[in-house]
Design a protein around this motif. Structure first.
Motif, short mmCIF file in Angstrom:
data_model
loop_
_atom_site.label_atom_id
_atom_site.label_comp_id
_atom_site.label_asym_id
_atom_site.label_seq_id
_atom_site.Cartn_x
_atom_site.Cartn_y
_atom_site.Cartn_z
N PRO A 1 32.61 46.64 10.40
CA PRO A 1 31.79 45.73 11.22
C PRO A 1 32.20 45.75 12.69
N GLN A 2 31.30 45.28 13.52
CA GLN A 2 31.57 45.12 14.95
C GLN A 2 32.84 44.26 15.12
N GLY A 3 33.70 44.69 16.05
CA GLY A 3 34.92 43.95 16.34
C GLY A 3 36.10 44.31 15.45
N HIS A 4 35.90 45.21 14.50
CA HIS A 4 36.97 45.61 13.59
C HIS A 4 37.39 47.05 13.89
N SER A 5 38.57 47.42 13.39
CA SER A 5 39.15 48.74 13.66
C SER A 5 39.29 49.53 12.38
N HIS A 6 39.09 50.86 12.51
CA HIS A 6 39.27 51.72 11.34
C HIS A 6 39.62 53.14 11.76
N THR A 7 40.08 53.90 10.77
CA THR A 7 40.36 55.32 10.89
C THR A 7 39.93 55.97 9.59
N LEU A 8 39.64 57.27 9.62
CA LEU A 8 39.29 58.01 8.42
C LEU A 8 40.17 59.24 8.36
N THR B 1 37.50 63.99 -0.65
CA THR B 1 38.19 62.71 -0.82
C THR B 1 39.03 62.43 0.40
N GLY B 2 39.36 61.16 0.58
CA GLY B 2 40.20 60.76 1.69
C GLY B 2 40.43 59.27 1.66
N LYS B 3 40.81 58.74 2.81
CA LYS B 3 41.03 57.30 2.88
C LYS B 3 40.59 56.77 4.23
N ALA B 4 40.07 55.56 4.20
CA ALA B 4 39.81 54.80 5.42
C ALA B 4 40.88 53.72 5.48
N ILE B 5 41.30 53.40 6.68
CA ILE B 5 42.17 52.24 6.88
C ILE B 5 41.41 51.33 7.83
N CYS B 6 41.00 50.16 7.33
CA CYS B 6 40.19 49.22 8.09
C CYS B 6 40.97 47.92 8.24
N ASP C 1 31.01 56.82 -2.48
CA ASP C 1 31.57 55.60 -1.90
C ASP C 1 31.01 55.37 -0.50
N CYS C 2 30.91 54.10 -0.13
CA CYS C 2 30.44 53.72 1.19
C CYS C 2 31.50 52.85 1.86
N HIS C 3 31.81 53.17 3.10
CA HIS C 3 32.76 52.38 3.90
C HIS C 3 31.99 51.77 5.06
N TYR C 4 32.23 50.49 5.32
CA TYR C 4 31.57 49.78 6.42
C TYR C 4 32.63 49.19 7.33
N LEU D 1 42.32 55.93 14.93
CA LEU D 1 42.09 54.49 14.84
C LEU D 1 41.33 54.03 16.09
N HIS D 2 40.21 53.34 15.87
CA HIS D 2 39.42 52.83 16.99
C HIS D 2 38.72 51.54 16.58
N THR D 3 38.36 50.74 17.56
CA THR D 3 37.70 49.45 17.35
C THR D 3 36.24 49.57 17.74
N HIS D 4 35.37 49.01 16.92
CA HIS D 4 33.93 49.03 17.21
C HIS D 4 33.56 47.80 18.04
N ILE D 5 33.31 48.05 19.32
CA ILE D 5 32.89 47.02 20.26
C ILE D 5 31.44 47.32 20.63
N GLY D 6 30.54 46.39 20.34
CA GLY D 6 29.13 46.59 20.66
C GLY D 6 28.38 47.43 19.64
N ASN D 7 29.08 47.82 18.55
CA ASN D 7 28.44 48.57 17.47
C ASN D 7 29.23 48.38 16.19
N SER D 8 28.73 48.95 15.12
CA SER D 8 29.42 48.96 13.83
C SER D 8 29.25 50.37 13.26
N GLU D 9 29.79 50.61 12.06
CA GLU D 9 29.63 51.94 11.47
C GLU D 9 29.57 51.86 9.95
N VAL D 10 28.66 52.64 9.39
CA VAL D 10 28.53 52.80 7.95
C VAL D 10 28.80 54.28 7.65
#
Length: 110
Positions: free
Chosen positions: A85-92, A64-69, A80-83, A48-57
């Motif tokens: 945005p900057q300032g948000h947190s996710h894990t894969l 198969t798997g799961k993202a938690i955003c 499937d595409c997971h996005y 789990l990490h937060t995108h500060i100053g960037n985003s991720e696509v």
């Protein structure tokens, strides 16, 4: 510019961002964009990490798997595409039975 990921050396990144097992990556980083094809073995995750100053696509190529955003779970599979945005947190997380392979772009903002 053509990028030939199949000709790039795969770089292992153990416990990437505090995740489980090892993330394997083939990437180009020009300090403006990081463009990658990554692979997670079954049971591996990106922490789990937060995108500060960037985003991720992330675009799922196989597996198969799961993202938690921001606490919301999303099931992911090929096409499937997971996005994140900057300032948000996710894990894969690869909770499947085969490698989870995905194309990802992390653009720098500002």
């Amino acid at each position: 510019m053509k990028l030939c990921f199949s000709q790039m050396e795969e770089t292992p990144m153990p416990q990437f961002k505090g995740g489980e097992k090892t993330t394997y990556s083939r990437f180009v980083d020009d300090c403006v964009n990081r463009i990658m094809v990554n692979r997670l073995e079954p049971g591996a995750s990106i922490g789990l990490h937060t995108h500060i100053g960037n985003s991720e696509v992330m675009y799922i190529l196989s597996g198969t798997g799961k993202a938690i955003c921001d606490g919301v779970e999303e099931r992911l599979g090929p096409g499937d595409c997971h996005y994140c945005p900057q300032g948000h947190s996710h894990t894969l997380i690869n909770d499947g039975t085969e490698d989870l392979v995905f194309f990802a772009v992390v653009p720098q903002h500002g």
